[in-house]
Design an enzyme around this catalytic site. Structure first.
Site, PDB file in Angstrom:
ATOM      1  N   TRP A   1       0.851  -1.206   0.000  1.00 36.79           N
ATOM      2  CA  TRP A   1       0.000   0.000   0.000  1.00 36.79           C
ATOM      3  C   TRP A   1       0.872   1.236   0.000  1.00 36.79           C
ATOM      4  O   TRP A   1       2.098   1.123   0.116  1.00 36.79           O
ATOM      5  CB  TRP A   1      -0.987  -0.005   1.186  1.00 36.79           C
ATOM      6  CG  TRP A   1      -2.161   0.900   0.903  1.00 36.79           C
ATOM      7  CD1 TRP A   1      -2.402   2.124   1.444  1.00 36.79           C
ATOM      8  CD2 TRP A   1      -3.220   0.659  -0.025  1.00 36.79           C
ATOM      9  NE1 TRP A   1      -3.553   2.660   0.905  1.00 36.79           N
ATOM     10  CE2 TRP A   1      -4.066   1.781   0.007  1.00 36.79           C
ATOM     11  CE3 TRP A   1      -3.528  -0.402  -0.887  1.00 36.79           C
ATOM     12  CZ2 TRP A   1      -5.215   1.885  -0.797  1.00 36.79           C
ATOM     13  CZ3 TRP A   1      -4.675  -0.295  -1.693  1.00 36.79           C
ATOM     14  CH2 TRP A   1      -5.497   0.845  -1.628  1.00 36.79           C
TER      15      TRP A   1
ATOM     16  N   ASP B   1      -0.360  12.000   0.218  1.00 37.35           N
ATOM     17  CA  ASP B   1      -1.421  12.916   0.651  1.00 37.35           C
ATOM     18  C   ASP B   1      -2.709  12.148   0.975  1.00 37.35           C
ATOM     19  O   ASP B   1      -2.714  10.926   1.042  1.00 37.35           O
ATOM     20  CB  ASP B   1      -1.654  13.999  -0.418  1.00 37.35           C
ATOM     21  CG  ASP B   1      -2.180  13.437  -1.739  1.00 37.35           C
ATOM     22  OD1 ASP B   1      -2.450  12.210  -1.832  1.00 37.35           O
ATOM     23  OD2 ASP B   1      -2.341  14.227  -2.691  1.00 37.35           O
TER      24      ASP B   1
ATOM     25  N   GLU C   1      -3.321   9.482  -1.344  1.00 37.56           N
ATOM     26  CA  GLU C   1      -2.284   8.473  -1.406  1.00 37.56           C
ATOM     27  C   GLU C   1      -1.414   8.639  -2.657  1.00 37.56           C
ATOM     28  O   GLU C   1      -1.062   7.695  -3.340  1.00 37.56           O
ATOM     29  CB  GLU C   1      -2.939   7.071  -1.312  1.00 37.56           C
ATOM     30  CG  GLU C   1      -4.034   7.104  -0.247  1.00 37.56           C
ATOM     31  CD  GLU C   1      -4.582   5.782   0.218  1.00 37.56           C
ATOM     32  OE1 GLU C   1      -4.321   5.470   1.383  1.00 37.56           O
ATOM     33  OE2 GLU C   1      -5.231   5.088  -0.553  1.00 37.56           O
TER      34      GLU C   1
ATOM     35  N   GLU D   1     -18.111   6.107  -3.279  1.00 42.21           N
ATOM     36  CA  GLU D   1     -16.959   6.997  -3.093  1.00 42.21           C
ATOM     37  C   GLU D   1     -17.036   8.169  -4.068  1.00 42.21           C
ATOM     38  O   GLU D   1     -16.866   9.323  -3.702  1.00 42.21           O
ATOM     39  CB  GLU D   1     -15.683   6.192  -3.331  1.00 42.21           C
ATOM     40  CG  GLU D   1     -14.380   6.934  -3.186  1.00 42.21           C
ATOM     41  CD  GLU D   1     -13.200   6.033  -3.520  1.00 42.21           C
ATOM     42  OE1 GLU D   1     -13.073   5.613  -4.701  1.00 42.21           O
ATOM     43  OE2 GLU D   1     -12.411   5.722  -2.603  1.00 42.21           O
TER      44      GLU D   1
HETATM   45  C1  BGC Z   1      -8.579   7.361  -1.138  1.00 40.30           C
HETATM   46  C2  BGC Z   1      -8.214   7.589   0.314  1.00 40.30           C
HETATM   47  C3  BGC Z   1      -9.062   6.716   1.218  1.00 40.30           C
HETATM   48  C4  BGC Z   1      -9.030   5.263   0.771  1.00 40.30           C
HETATM   49  C5  BGC Z   1     -10.014   4.420   1.547  1.00 40.30           C
HETATM   50  C6  BGC Z   1      -8.476   5.888  -1.450  1.00 40.30           C
HETATM   51  O1  BGC Z   1      -8.859   5.689  -2.782  1.00 40.30           O
HETATM   52  O2  BGC Z   1      -7.708   8.083  -1.977  1.00 40.30           O
HETATM   53  O3  BGC Z   1      -8.453   8.925   0.669  1.00 40.30           O
HETATM   54  O4  BGC Z   1      -8.611   6.830   2.527  1.00 40.30           O
HETATM   55  O5  BGC Z   1      -9.357   5.181  -0.587  1.00 40.30           O
HETATM   56  O6  BGC Z   1     -11.313   4.902   1.424  1.00 40.30           O
END
Ligand code: BGC
Length: 385
Positions: free
Chosen positions: A127, A177, A180, A336
């Site tokens: 990760w 950030d 990620e 999301e």
């Molecule tokens: C996002 C992160 C988030 C993670 C889990 C990623 O795709 O960029 O901000 O913490 O998913 O939801």
């Protein structure tokens, strides 16, 4: 619970009010149904790349929504889990601090993880570790929780001290950030979360004098660094030295208070986010976003709405709540992101092929819906929850 910026009867039909209240009930149900018995909130229970993991960033905001909904039990179990998980990292963090004291820079692979298994372990999958914002966000959330529900911080002391020690030592290191990405930069939203967390715990008198001194000097350093290198064109910037905006920057105003609501940079940042990233109420992460084609994120719509509500722009904030509610699936689940307006449509298919359909439900989306609904006074009456 208090609703600081309520929508009045004039702004809203009874049907809409009922629809928003129903989605709050469903959001709370989705979050609590998937909460692990040990307290962790999964980011998204079935999504291929997230299943089995809890992020402090997602979980802390989700806990804030659940706490505002009035479920101190569920949110408290999340904070207990997070504090337990961090307290067990005491030895690891002491080792990192020893390296730093000798003038060394610990290897990224030795730093605390971005996400944990529900048992509080590192995962076995690769990760984008190392990220510091989640540790700050959790500090902010646990202090906010304790204050709202009239509790002292002792219950979480071990975890709080680990987070404070880690952040006061490593707050200025470049890291991935909120999304990620870009581990080579120092991100203003990451600094904002650290600032929000340390400020909250200091303000709650939650630290011994040595830690309190360390936290106070980091707060001052973050403010002067961001002032000098993290502002361009009247708004905060995505990373130090950049001119771009990122919707996560709204958090630097509310809730993290890196920039006061009355500072022109706060207004400039919210305006830049709205102008560059908001399309019809749905908010993109940043202009170059290619993840699933760069769609609109529900949790960012809620974050912007929360800020607007605090500024008294109730109508605009309500527009964001409405937009989020319109994205719910038939079962009332919130994804999301949605593909109604894509910044880079040519990239959508590669992510569908790689990870499958967009994460749905995303618990962070539901948590942020609860935050904004509460801010606007649109949670159901307590006896209907
Ligand atoms: C996002 C992160 C988030 C993670 C889990 C990623 O795709 O960029 O901000 O913490 O998913 O939801």
């Amino acid at each position: 619970m208090s609703s600081p910026h309520p929508v009045t009867a004039l702004d809203l039909s009874a049907d809409d009010r009922a629809r928003f209240a129903d989605l709050a009930v469903t959001s709370h149900r989705v979050i609590t149904r998937h909460q692990d018995p040990g307290g962790a909130y999964p980011a998204s229970p079935d999504f291929s790349a997230y299943a089995g993991y809890s992020w402090l960033r997602d979980g802390a905001f989700t806990a804030e929504g659940v706490s505002r909904y009035g479920d101190a039990g569920s949110a408290g179990r999340f904070h207990d889990w997070a504090a337990r998980t961090l307290a067990r990292r005491r030895g690891q963090v002491d080792g990192l601090l020893a390296v730093a004291r000798e003038g060394g820079t610990p290897a990224r692979s030795d730093m605390l993880p971005t996400r944990f298994t529900f048992a509080g372990e590192d995962g076995t999958d690769e990760w984008w570790d190392f990220q510091t914002d989640g540790y700050g966000t959790w500090l902010w959330a646990v202090v906010t929780f304790a204050r709202r529900h009239g509790q002292g911080l002792d219950r979480w002391r071990g975890g709080i001290e680990v987070a404070v020690d880690y952040l006061t030592a490593f707050w200025s290191a470049p890291c991935y950030d909120w999304w990620e990405e870009h581990a080579e930069h120092r991100h203003v939203s990451t600094l904002a979360a650290i600032h929000g967390g340390l400020r909250a715990v200091l303000g709650a008198d939650g630290l011994d004098p040595v830690r309190a001194d360390a936290a106070a000097s980091v707060l001052a350093e973050i403010r002067s660094l961001v002032h000098a290198q993290g502002v361009a064109g009247g708004h905060l910037t995505k990373w130090l030295g950049s001119t771009a905006v990122d919707a996560s920057l709204a958090s630097a105003v509310v809730p993290f208070g890196l920039v006061s609501e009355h500072d022109p940079v706060a207004a400039g940042t919210l305006r830049a986010v709205a102008d560059q990233l908001d399309t019809g109420g749905g908010v993109h992460r940043f202009r170059d976003d290619v993840f699933y084609g760069g769609g609109q994120w529900l949790l960012l719509s809620a974050l912007l709405g929360w800020n607007l509500a605090v500024r008294g722009e109730t109508g605009a904030a309500l527009g964001h709540l409405r937009w989020i509610a319109d994205q719910a699936t038939e079962a009332g689940e919130l994804p999301e992101q949605v593909p109604g307006h894509l910044l880079h449509p040519e990239h959508r298919q590669e992510w569908l092929d790689r990870w499958g359909p967009v994460a749905t439900p995303l618990l962070w989306s539901h948590g942020m819906y609860l935050v904004l609904a509460d801010e606007l006074g649109l949670l159901p009456e307590e006896d209907a929850r």
